[in-house]
Design a protein around this motif. Structure first.
Motif, PDB file in Angstrom:
ATOM      1  N   UNK A  81       0.716  -1.150  -0.076  1.00  0.00           N
ATOM      2  CA  UNK A  81       0.026   0.199   0.045  1.00  0.00           C
ATOM      3  C   UNK A  81       0.889   1.292   0.090  1.00  0.00           C
ATOM      4  N   UNK A  82       1.989   1.113   0.810  1.00  0.00           N
ATOM      5  CA  UNK A  82       2.759   2.242   0.860  1.00  0.00           C
ATOM      6  C   UNK A  82       3.488   2.620  -0.265  1.00  0.00           C
ATOM      7  N   UNK A  83       3.969   1.389  -0.907  1.00  0.00           N
ATOM      8  CA  UNK A  83       4.793   1.655  -2.154  1.00  0.00           C
ATOM      9  C   UNK A  83       4.204   2.170  -3.247  1.00  0.00           C
ATOM     10  N   UNK A  84       2.910   1.672  -3.458  1.00  0.00           N
ATOM     11  CA  UNK A  84       2.071   2.455  -4.651  1.00  0.00           C
ATOM     12  C   UNK A  84       1.778   3.759  -4.227  1.00  0.00           C
ATOM     13  N   UNK A  85       1.426   4.107  -3.040  1.00  0.00           N
ATOM     14  CA  UNK A  85       1.218   5.329  -2.594  1.00  0.00           C
ATOM     15  C   UNK A  85       2.429   6.339  -2.991  1.00  0.00           C
ATOM     16  N   UNK A  86       3.617   6.005  -2.735  1.00  0.00           N
ATOM     17  CA  UNK A  86       4.983   6.721  -3.243  1.00  0.00           C
ATOM     18  C   UNK A  86       5.144   6.664  -4.656  1.00  0.00           C
ATOM     19  N   UNK A  87       4.899   5.672  -5.423  1.00  0.00           N
ATOM     20  CA  UNK A  87       5.112   5.699  -6.835  1.00  0.00           C
ATOM     21  C   UNK A  87       4.071   6.398  -7.568  1.00  0.00           C
ATOM     22  N   UNK A  88       2.726   6.473  -6.688  1.00  0.00           N
ATOM     23  CA  UNK A  88       1.751   7.422  -7.391  1.00  0.00           C
ATOM     24  C   UNK A  88       2.349   8.825  -7.401  1.00  0.00           C
ATOM     25  N   UNK A  89       2.851   9.122  -6.574  1.00  0.00           N
ATOM     26  CA  UNK A  89       3.218  10.754  -6.150  1.00  0.00           C
ATOM     27  C   UNK A  89       4.541  11.003  -7.007  1.00  0.00           C
ATOM     28  N   UNK A  90       5.350  10.079  -7.285  1.00  0.00           N
ATOM     29  CA  UNK A  90       6.549  10.302  -8.076  1.00  0.00           C
ATOM     30  C   UNK A  90       6.241   9.999  -9.614  1.00  0.00           C
ATOM     31  N   UNK A  91       5.178   9.455 -10.037  1.00  0.00           N
ATOM     32  CA  UNK A  91       4.511   9.258 -11.229  1.00  0.00           C
ATOM     33  C   UNK A  91       5.596   8.437 -12.127  1.00  0.00           C
ATOM     34  N   UNK A  92       6.437   7.854 -11.761  1.00  0.00           N
ATOM     35  CA  UNK A  92       7.182   6.977 -12.763  1.00  0.00           C
ATOM     36  C   UNK A  92       6.341   5.732 -13.261  1.00  0.00           C
ATOM     37  N   UNK A  93       6.599   5.050 -14.717  1.00  0.00           N
ATOM     38  CA  UNK A  93       5.686   4.075 -15.129  1.00  0.00           C
ATOM     39  C   UNK A  93       5.871   2.658 -14.465  1.00  0.00           C
ATOM     40  N   UNK A  94       6.954   2.222 -14.200  1.00  0.00           N
ATOM     41  CA  UNK A  94       7.426   0.964 -13.678  1.00  0.00           C
ATOM     42  C   UNK A  94       8.088   0.613 -12.221  1.00  0.00           C
ATOM     43  N   UNK A  95       8.007  -0.471 -11.871  1.00  0.00           N
ATOM     44  CA  UNK A  95       8.699  -0.870 -10.705  1.00  0.00           C
ATOM     45  C   UNK A  95       9.259  -2.121 -11.020  1.00  0.00           C
ATOM     46  N   UNK A  96      10.102  -2.737  -9.941  1.00  0.00           N
ATOM     47  CA  UNK A  96      10.829  -3.988 -10.047  1.00  0.00           C
ATOM     48  C   UNK A  96      10.787  -4.718  -8.823  1.00  0.00           C
ATOM     49  N   UNK A  97      10.973  -6.029  -8.606  1.00  0.00           N
ATOM     50  CA  UNK A  97      11.166  -6.605  -7.232  1.00  0.00           C
ATOM     51  C   UNK A  97      11.691  -7.917  -7.424  1.00  0.00           C
ATOM     52  N   UNK A  98      12.220  -8.277  -6.073  1.00  0.00           N
ATOM     53  CA  UNK A  98      12.621  -9.614  -5.802  1.00  0.00           C
ATOM     54  C   UNK A  98      11.182 -10.417  -5.236  1.00  0.00           C
ATOM     55  N   UNK A 136      10.457  -5.697 -14.405  1.00  0.00           N
ATOM     56  CA  UNK A 136      10.900  -7.014 -14.094  1.00  0.00           C
ATOM     57  C   UNK A 136      10.676  -7.551 -12.796  1.00  0.00           C
ATOM     58  N   UNK A 137      10.880  -8.723 -12.635  1.00  0.00           N
ATOM     59  CA  UNK A 137      10.725  -9.442 -11.375  1.00  0.00           C
ATOM     60  C   UNK A 137      12.002 -10.331 -11.319  1.00  0.00           C
ATOM     61  N   UNK A 138      12.356 -10.965 -10.014  1.00  0.00           N
ATOM     62  CA  UNK A 138      13.350 -11.750  -9.828  1.00  0.00           C
ATOM     63  C   UNK A 138      13.169 -12.619  -8.559  1.00  0.00           C
ATOM     64  N   UNK A 139      14.193 -13.676  -8.427  1.00  0.00           N
ATOM     65  CA  UNK A 139      14.000 -14.126  -7.118  1.00  0.00           C
ATOM     66  C   UNK A 139      15.088 -14.081  -6.322  1.00  0.00           C
ATOM     67  N   UNK A 140      14.955 -13.678  -4.978  1.00  0.00           N
ATOM     68  CA  UNK A 140      16.093 -13.524  -4.098  1.00  0.00           C
ATOM     69  C   UNK A 140      17.046 -15.044  -3.878  1.00  0.00           C
ATOM     70  N   UNK A 141      18.028 -15.271  -4.388  1.00  0.00           N
ATOM     71  CA  UNK A 141      18.769 -16.312  -4.234  1.00  0.00           C
ATOM     72  C   UNK A 141      20.152 -16.214  -3.677  1.00  0.00           C
ATOM     73  N   UNK A 142      20.134 -15.285  -2.404  1.00  0.00           N
ATOM     74  CA  UNK A 142      21.506 -14.764  -1.999  1.00  0.00           C
ATOM     75  C   UNK A 142      21.066 -14.459  -0.301  1.00  0.00           C
ATOM     76  N   UNK A 143      19.873 -14.192   0.097  1.00  0.00           N
ATOM     77  CA  UNK A 143      19.733 -13.739   1.502  1.00  0.00           C
ATOM     78  C   UNK A 143      19.547 -14.782   2.464  1.00  0.00           C
ATOM     79  N   UNK A 144      18.984 -15.718   2.314  1.00  0.00           N
ATOM     80  CA  UNK A 144      18.471 -16.872   3.132  1.00  0.00           C
ATOM     81  C   UNK A 144      19.924 -17.634   3.433  1.00  0.00           C
ATOM     82  N   UNK A 145      20.163 -18.152   4.584  1.00  0.00           N
ATOM     83  CA  UNK A 145      21.440 -18.901   4.833  1.00  0.00           C
ATOM     84  C   UNK A 145      21.484 -20.122   4.053  1.00  0.00           C
ATOM     85  N   UNK A 146      20.656 -20.762   3.424  1.00  0.00           N
ATOM     86  CA  UNK A 146      20.636 -21.807   2.506  1.00  0.00           C
ATOM     87  C   UNK A 146      21.564 -21.558   1.253  1.00  0.00           C
ATOM     88  N   UNK A 147      21.763 -20.251   1.140  1.00  0.00           N
ATOM     89  CA  UNK A 147      22.329 -19.751  -0.220  1.00  0.00           C
ATOM     90  C   UNK A 147      23.644 -19.375   0.288  1.00  0.00           C
TER      91      UNK A 147
END
Length: 429
Positions: A81-98, A136-147
């Motif tokens: 909810x907060x992320x899209x509130x921020x992005x609406x105020x900024x007005x850029x067309x895209x976002x990316x996430x893990x 774009x999207x991606x997977x976080x394959x580096x934070x968890x101790x298994x990695x």
């Protein structure tokens, strides 16, 4: 639901000479640059991880940035909810996430999958409401101790399988959300010591993994571009995707050319001992240019500081290479940049993106003037204007001896060309 960004204003475009602080002076997505809208050239995106997940923590101190959500599903919904509130105020067309940016890990692989599915519905609703799209999207394959010893290159086959679970699901969610690319960053695909590392085996594992990813992309009908993001080191001592040339060699070795391109980060380029523009030019020359993560490092620090770009002149050579290449296609400019640890005011994040976006827009316009002026391109063509010699090595050598050639040094005119670039900053140039 109220968010910490609700009191922020929507950022308008005013004018280059405006004294307002929260306004765009150069970013005008509809402005035509070399026959295309500025927005089509840049396709800017907000990075979910640094902007809404990063806490300001460092190896020497606790978190400092205000983050009024926890690592639960309720927290993930509040964060979105907060992320899209921020992005609406900024007005850029895209976002990316893990995957782990938007949904908590959970107590098991299965729970992590369920969490991401649930959050995909939340994101989809916000995207439909705001019109903001997924670059774009991606997977976080580096934070968890298994990695800790890598994901695809991990010596434990079960860790390899965990990576397959995350990437398959993250790619499918990216497809479901209309994402235009899918990125793989091998944050721990590398080694810290050769004493316990089998390089040939790890290269083969990484090649097998990426072939599996490509096969799954085609199996599900995902039409986006697969991207590898090069980085030389940090967190590992040596990473297998150190730069664009290394990635090209890897793709060629594993018969993946034509299937995968690169997402080039400015700060990763400098960590590899290159310039940002070098990596872009190299990728374009090899047919690998896909997208960019736009940020900068600090020349006094030897690590990945991920600062927002603020100097348009420094970005001009990179923009020039992107314009020469005809743009980024389905890629864009992702602000993989984070606030400084002391930037704890809520509006600091808005100021950071405004400054970065204006720097990119000004640099694009500057580079376009250089191309329109023509002198830079004329000088480059003239440098290669000689007729190439043909025949075998012996044929060329015999002909050169017969003519007793004595070529004279020709100036590269570097200082003149640098002055042309500097002069293009003036609209009257």
């Amino acid at each position: 639901m109220s968010t910490i960004f609700d009191a922020l204003p929507r950022v308008p475009f005013i004018a280059p000479d405006s004294r307002e602080e929260l306004c765009f002076r150069h970013w005008r997505p509809e402005e035509v640059v070399l026959g295309r809208p500025m927005g089509d050239w840049l396709r800017p995106a907000v990075a979910y991880w640094h902007s809404f997940v990063g806490t300001g923590a460092d190896p020497f101190g606790a978190p400092t940035l205000p983050r009024p959500w926890d690592d639960s599903m309720d927290g993930a919904r509040a964060k979105a909810e907060a992320a899209f509130a921020f992005m609406e105020r900024l007005g850029l067309p895209f976002f990316c996430f893990h995957d782990r940016d938007v949904a908590p890990e959970g107590a098991s692989l299965r729970e992590g999958v369920r969490h991401l599915d649930a959050m995909a519905e939340v994101l989809q609703a916000h995207m439909a409401r705001t019109g903001i799209r997924l670059l774009w999207g991606t997977a976080n394959l580096f934070s968890h101790p298994r990695y800790m010893a890598g994901a695809a290159t991990n010596p434990d086959p079960e860790v390899f399988a965990c990576a397959c679970v995350q990437v398959r699901h993250a790619m499918e969610v990216t497809q479901r959300l209309g994402g235009e690319n899918y990125v793989l960053w091998g944050g721990r695909e590398g080694y810290d010591t050769l004493l316990n590392t089998d390089l040939a085996r790890e290269d083969a594992q990484l090649g097998r993994f990426l072939n599996l990813v490509v096969e799954h992309k085609h199996r599900i009908g995902f039409t986006g571009t697969l991207l590898i993001e090069p980085k030389p080191h940090e967190p590992t001592k040596h990473q297998y995707d150190r730069d664009v040339a290394t990635v090209y060699g890897f793709l060629a070795r594993h018969r993946l050319l034509g299937e995968v391109k690169v997402n080039i980060e400015a700060n990763h380029a400098t960590l590899a001992g290159h310039s940002f523009e070098h990596e872009i030019a190299m990728a374009a020359s090899l047919g690998l240019l896909g997208s960019v993560d736009i940020n900068r490092g600090d020349p006094q620090n030897g690590w990945d500081t991920d600062q927002f770009p603020t100097n348009a002149q420094e970005l001009v050579p990179a923009m020039l290479e992107i314009l020469r290449a005809g743009g980024l296609g389905s890629g864009g400019f992702n602000f993989d940049a984070k606030l400084r640890r002391q930037s704890v005011a809520v509006d600091d994040l808005l100021h950071a993106h405004v400054g970065g976006m204006d720097s990119c827009a000004e640099a694009l316009r500057w580079a376009a003037r250089l191309i329109e002026d023509g002198r830079l391109e004329t000088a480059r063509r003239a440098r290669y204007a000689g007729e190439p010699w043909t025949g075998t090595l012996a044929d060329i050598a015999d002909a050169a001896l017969a003519r007793d050639i004595a070529p004279q040094p020709r100036s590269g005119r570097q200082e003149r060309l640098e002055n042309l670039v500097a002069a293009a900053a003036r609209p009257s140039a």
